[in-house]
Write an enzyme that holds these catalytic residues in place. Structure first.
Site, PDB file in Angstrom:
ATOM      1  N   GLU A  60       0.833  -1.196   0.000  1.00 47.18           N
ATOM      2  CA  GLU A  60       0.000   0.000   0.000  1.00 47.18           C
ATOM      3  C   GLU A  60       0.875   1.256   0.000  1.00 47.18           C
ATOM      4  O   GLU A  60       1.786   1.384   0.824  1.00 47.18           O
ATOM      5  CB  GLU A  60      -0.914   0.002   1.236  1.00 47.18           C
ATOM      6  CG  GLU A  60      -1.637   1.301   1.521  1.00 47.18           C
ATOM      7  CD  GLU A  60      -2.457   1.820   0.358  1.00 47.18           C
ATOM      8  OE1 GLU A  60      -2.453   3.038   0.126  1.00 47.18           O
ATOM      9  OE2 GLU A  60      -3.106   0.991  -0.330  1.00 47.18           O
ATOM     10  N   HIS A 532     -16.263   8.976  -9.034  1.00 46.40           N
ATOM     11  CA  HIS A 532     -16.626   7.635  -9.505  1.00 46.40           C
ATOM     12  C   HIS A 532     -15.905   7.195 -10.786  1.00 46.40           C
ATOM     13  O   HIS A 532     -16.542   6.633 -11.672  1.00 46.40           O
ATOM     14  CB  HIS A 532     -18.136   7.559  -9.764  1.00 46.40           C
ATOM     15  CG  HIS A 532     -18.982   7.769  -8.569  1.00 46.40           C
ATOM     16  ND1 HIS A 532     -20.354   7.947  -8.638  1.00 46.40           N
ATOM     17  CD2 HIS A 532     -18.680   7.844  -7.244  1.00 46.40           C
ATOM     18  CE1 HIS A 532     -20.846   8.113  -7.437  1.00 46.40           C
ATOM     19  NE2 HIS A 532     -19.856   8.059  -6.565  1.00 46.40           N
ATOM     20  N   GLN A 578     -19.248   2.218  -4.637  1.00 46.88           N
ATOM     21  CA  GLN A 578     -18.463   1.624  -3.547  1.00 46.88           C
ATOM     22  C   GLN A 578     -18.880   0.181  -3.259  1.00 46.88           C
ATOM     23  O   GLN A 578     -18.033  -0.718  -3.175  1.00 46.88           O
ATOM     24  CB  GLN A 578     -18.618   2.465  -2.278  1.00 46.88           C
ATOM     25  CG  GLN A 578     -17.915   1.871  -1.074  1.00 46.88           C
ATOM     26  CD  GLN A 578     -18.090   2.665   0.197  1.00 46.88           C
ATOM     27  OE1 GLN A 578     -17.175   2.755   1.012  1.00 46.88           O
ATOM     28  NE2 GLN A 578     -19.259   3.244   0.410  1.00 46.88           N
TER      29      GLN A 578
END
Length: 632
Positions: A60, A532, A578
């Site tokens: 990450e 989005h 999501q």
């Protein structure tokens, strides 16, 4: 998982990786390497380590979302923008939006955008998934997807939203609920929606209809805290699994391939920009790319997977010519109509002193305005249902029960992501969104540095269809504001000194008095991303020149490499993605485990007590049989 730090994640790459240049058995190996511990990556890390049989490394770029107090406070998410947990992206100038560069926040921490977004939980209309399946993606229809939504969810009922009213599950790790806090003005929006022909409904997650006016549902837990996928799927017990390692603060710089370039065998990564020091790890089974619709195509291209012409421009050696990498990008564009309210809104939460009582209430009781996800209510409707008889239809008309326009009600002035310094007055923002855009954008490389942001061109409103939809959304929002009970809660005027495009109107004015040209100026100058972006590594058949992955999310032409994030969506969902991303990850985990069984049920790293070199094809392994050969 030991890491020498108070926060989750291993900070020292030397503890779990090998220096670049290491060869053979000296290279640290894991069954699966997950690049990106975001919305999807956190889900995969949990599911792939659950049986204890497979070793997993998560890489990450950011750190734990637990370090970010504004991530934990639901209403405070805009305070994360342009800070260290944000990738802080910016688009190319948009010709159809006054040539503006658009700010695109993206979560850079465990949980990714689920740790930074507006927490809306919406499964979206079944017809979207049925359409994915109709494009040749077997197993992606609603009947197959619904169980994965249910697998992840733990719905929290409340007195005004009991379980007998909803279509939800209760045994998963990810907590959802009806909006934890709803302002009086956003409740009035629901009533006004009902009055203009958008019926009031109980549950926008009823698969029989997503058309209606309702409270939005959110991923906020019973203590009023954001429940990101990091908080839900990477709990302390999960992080303690001996077969899971989470490396944080590291950027994956490229994917590594076998000598014949037919298999992904690992990744290279670095800890700091400007350092020549690199680390490598190998995957004995698969590399799983979960870095989202911006970073996923960038990483693929930097690694030699993408459009041959684009890679040649940057002198990147070609591994596989996949023209669809970075193409097909769709995003939801939102514009804003802001009204001053007669009742108290959430505007005081922006003020350091005035927010004090709300902060205390949140800390002590987990209640109050700070538990709001800001986007508290919404109207979802079909343009076809509300348009006048003389008005033309949009190019894409969804079936009854599926929306193509949304109007969010936010009990705050949400112009420019709340980043502008505006008059501190109680406000409500009506936010129209076209859910079914026909315009498509691109992600391309700016240069060959993994530390550089790619070129982001969403190509907003390139079609007349999309421009017409935005204008209709604005007109409907203004009509909504003029309808009771909302009309009685707001002042029907606003200061037009901002945006600059409307400065010629001077001082106060009425939205209802604006003609189409002025309304077009308004939406072009106030529009912004709804966060989005999707579709830049499209799922589809190998015969589709723009498809990047197959129906099992394996990259065409390359074994041992999958993409699991919003970039695989062939078309954007008609709503908030999501929950769909989490369902995609749940389904991907099952498919990966199915492939393990097909290959004999034993991970290569533990077969015969020894580790085989990645890149060697194993008989019976379906991943050793790519659908199409990569270009030489």
């Amino acid at each position: 998982m030991p890491n020498g730090s108070f926060w989750p994640g291993e900070y020292k790459p030397s503890a779990y990786a090998s220096p670049a240049g290491s060869k053979g058995e000296s290279v640290r190996k894991y069954d699966y390497i997950i690049v990106g511990g975001g919305t999807a990556g956190a889900v995969l890390a949990n599911r792939l380590t659950a049986d204890g049989k497979h070793t997993v490394l998560v890489l990450e770029a950011g750190y734990s979302d637990s370090r970010q107090v504004f991530s934990r406070i639901p209403a405070a998410f805009p305070f994360l923008f342009q800070k260290d947990a944000d990738w802080f992206y910016e688009t190319e100038p948009q010709p159809n939006l006054n040539n503006r560069r658009m700010f695109w926040p993206r979560g850079k921490m465990l949980g990714g955008c689920s740790s930074m977004n507006a927490m809306i939980y919406q499964r979206c209309s079944p017809d979207t998934y049925n359409d994915w399946a109709a494009q040749g993606n077997e197993g992606w229809d609603w009947a197959h997807m619904q169980p994965y939504f249910e697998k992840s969810e733990r719905f929290l009922p409340s007195a005004d939203f009991p379980t007998d009213k909803v279509h939800h599950a209760g045994n998963g790790p990810w907590k959802t609920r009806a909006a934890a806090f709803t302002s009086p003005v956003t409740r009035a929006i629901i009533g006004a929606g009902d009055a203009i022909g958008v019926p009031k409904i109980d549950d926008l997650n009823n698969p029989n209809t997503q058309v209606g006016s309702a409270r939005l549902q959110s991923t906020v837990d019973e203590n009023g805290r954001r429940h990101s996928t990091s908080q839900a799927f990477l709990t302390k017990d999960v992080r303690r699994r001996k077969n899971l390692t989470i490396g944080v603060g590291v950027l994956t710089t490229k994917i590594l391939f076998s000598d014949d370039r037919k298999r992904a065998i690992g990744v290279e990564f670095a800890q700091k920009k400007g350092t020549a020091k690199r680390y490598v790890v190998h995957a004995t089974k698969e590399v799983l790319v979960c870095t989202g619709s911006i970073n996923t195509p960038q990483l693929l291209m930097l690694s030699g997977v993408g459009p041959a012409a684009e890679l040649a421009t940057h002198k990147i050696p070609l591994v596989a010519d996949l023209p669809g990498v970075g193409q097909n990008m769709a995003d939801h564009l939102a514009c804003s109509a802001v009204y001053y309210t007669k009742c108290k809104s959430l505007e005081h939460l922006k003020h350091e002193i005035k927010s004090g009582p709300a902060v205390l209430q949140w800390v002590l009781a987990g209640k109050g305005g700070l538990t709001s996800n800001v986007a508290e209510s919404a109207l979802f409707f079909r343009h076809e249902d509300l348009k006048g008889p003389e008005e033309p239809s949009l190019d894409v008309v969804p079936p009854p029960g599926a929306p193509d326009i949304e109007i969010i009600g936010a009990s705050v002035n949400y112009i420019n992501h709340t980043l502008d310094k505006l008059p501190a007055r109680d406000s409500v923002t009506l936010i129209p969104i076209h859910l079914d855009p026909t315009s498509r954008g691109t992600i391309t490389l700016k240069d060959t540095s993994p530390w550089s942001a790619p070129r982001i061109d969403p190509n907003y409103c390139a079609t007349e269809n999309d421009r017409r939809a935005m204008l209709f959304g604005m007109k409907t929002a203004i009509k909504l504001a003029a309808t009771e009970p909302l009309k009685g809660q707001i002042h029907m005027s606003f200061d037009f000194k901002k945006p600059k495009a409307l400065a010629h109107l001077r001082g106060k004015g009425e939205f209802a008095d604006l003609d189409d040209a002025a309304l077009e100026a308004l939406w072009k100058d106030t529009s912004s991303t709804l966060y989005h972006p999707t579709g830049t590594a499209k799922m589809g058949l190998s015969s589709d020149a723009r498809a990047v992955v197959d129906a099992r999310l394996r990259v065409h032409g390359i074994a041992g490499l999958r993409v699991v994030d919003a970039s695989i969506m062939p078309t954007i969902v008609r709503g908030h993605p999501q929950a769909a991303v989490v369902a995609i990850a749940e389904k991907a985990a099952d498919m990966i485990m199915e492939d393990v069984k097909l290959s004999g049920g034993v991970s290569r790293s533990s077969a015969s007590g020894s580790q085989e070199e990645p890149g060697l094809e194993v008989a019976g392994d379906p991943l050793a049989l790519p659908k199409a050969e990569p270009a030489a």
